[in-house]
Design an enzyme around this catalytic site. Structure first.
Site, PDB file in Angstrom:
ATOM      1  CB  SER A 131      -9.358  -7.577   8.775  1.00 35.82           C
ATOM      2  OG  SER A 131      -9.520  -6.058   8.410  1.00 35.82           O
ATOM      3  CB  CYS A 142      -1.002   0.084   1.272  1.00 40.01           C
ATOM      4  SG  CYS A 142      -1.675   1.490   1.592  1.00 40.01           S
ATOM      5  CB  CYS A 190      -4.534   5.129   6.123  1.00 40.99           C
ATOM      6  SG  CYS A 190      -5.345   5.514   4.622  1.00 40.99           S
ATOM      7  CD  GLU A 214       0.641  -0.963   8.552  1.00 44.56           C
ATOM      8  OE1 GLU A 214       1.043   0.191   8.784  1.00 44.56           O
ATOM      9  OE2 GLU A 214      -0.437  -1.238   8.386  1.00 44.56           O
ATOM     10  CG  ASN A 226      -9.192  -2.417   8.162  1.00 44.51           C
ATOM     11  OD1 ASN A 226     -10.369  -2.237   7.907  1.00 44.51           O
ATOM     12  ND2 ASN A 226      -8.539  -3.403   7.577  1.00 44.51           N
TER      13      ASN A 226
END
Length: 286
Positions: free
Chosen positions: A226, A101, A198, A131, A228
């Site tokens: 996930s 990303c 982000c 990440e 998020n």
């Protein structure tokens, strides 16, 4: 029963770009050349249904550079990977397609620049998240990872080193601001703060907060791995709104919504539109 669907539900820019890169490799093999094996290094995104679709198209997943055969096309996951791992993949003679990303890549670059000045990273994130592992590889002057304020307060942080603060790109913005204020109070003006969360994450979380305040029950759709998506579910819990985190419409039943007049629907950044649409269709049938 009234249904309100979040406008921000579904793929973010980074996920969309990563999947388009992978789809282009699958759909357009080189002319007059034998098809190359295509693998992703780690799951390209955190959504099991998407991963199943790509597995059916012959896309493999590897987690160790040693398992990569020379000539293989290796797609770097949207979350990014540690820099030493990237070099190890290149050393295997693989063709690398970087689907990291852009927001994650920017965070890597910012962290690397601070580390080159000898500063120690304080990273707000999930220690085991891919990440975060990638971001830490650029913090060559040292780093500490913490998942919340409680973990931060337990860290042994002497006043000798110069610190800088950053966050996993999908972390909670409000919690990050609390952490920033705490650290500024502790270390003063010498603390450098990087803006690495982000904008799409912030907008998604804000809309989830607004939606949670406007509905009687909130449905959050997305992979259970996930981060998020889990944080969207946490937003509902923090607001005191009854909620459920599901991966597909198969997990729904009419009895879940007894006594609720208005239902909210949102989804994580790695949730395909077709899955969200199906959940909406089922909810509207109740």
């Amino acid at each position: 029963m009234k249904l309100l669907r979040a406008q921000t539900a579904g793929f973010c820019m980074g996920v969309d770009l990563a999947l388009k890169k992978l789809a282009a490799l699958i759909d357009a093999p080189a002319k007059d050349a034998p098809a190359k094996a295509i693998v992703t290094f780690g799951p390209i995104i955190h959504n099991p249904q998407v991963l199943e679709d790509y597995a059916a198209k012959g896309v493999g997943v590897v987690n160790d550079p040693a398992a990569i055969a020379p000539g293989t096309t290796v797609v770097i996951r949207a979350h990014g990977i540690p820099d030493p791992v990237r070099r190890a993949i290149a050393d295997r003679g693989a063709e690398i397609v970087d689907a990291t990303c852009p927001k994650v890549k920017k965070a890597q670059t910012l962290i690397q620049a601070q580390a080159k000045q000898g500063r120690t990273l304080l990273l707000f994130g999930e220690e085991d998240h891919p990440e975060v592992k990638g971001l830490l590889s650029y913090a060559t002057a040292g780093a500490h990872v913490f998942g919340d304020m409680e973990e931060l307060e337990k860290l042994d942080l002497p006043h000798g080193p110069t610190y800088f603060l950053a966050a996993q790109t999908t972390q909670d913005e409000q919690e990050f601001l609390r952490i920033r204020d705490y650290l500024r109070n502790r270390f003063g003006a010498g603390l450098t703060v990087l803006s690495t969360i982000c904008n799409a994450t912030m907008n998604r979380q804000q809309e989830a907060m607004d939606l949670a305040a406007a509905v009687d029950f909130l449905v959050v759709v997305g992979g259970r791995d996930s981060g998020n998506t889990r944080r969207l579910a946490q937003v509902a819990r923090s607001a005191g709104t009854p909620s459920v985190h599901i991966e597909t419409a198969d997990e729904l039943s009419p009895g879940m919504f007894t006594g609720y007049a208005t239902i909210g629907l949102t989804a994580g950044a790695s949730t395909p539109k077709k899955i969200i649409d199906r959940v909406q269709q089922v909810l509207e049938s109740y």
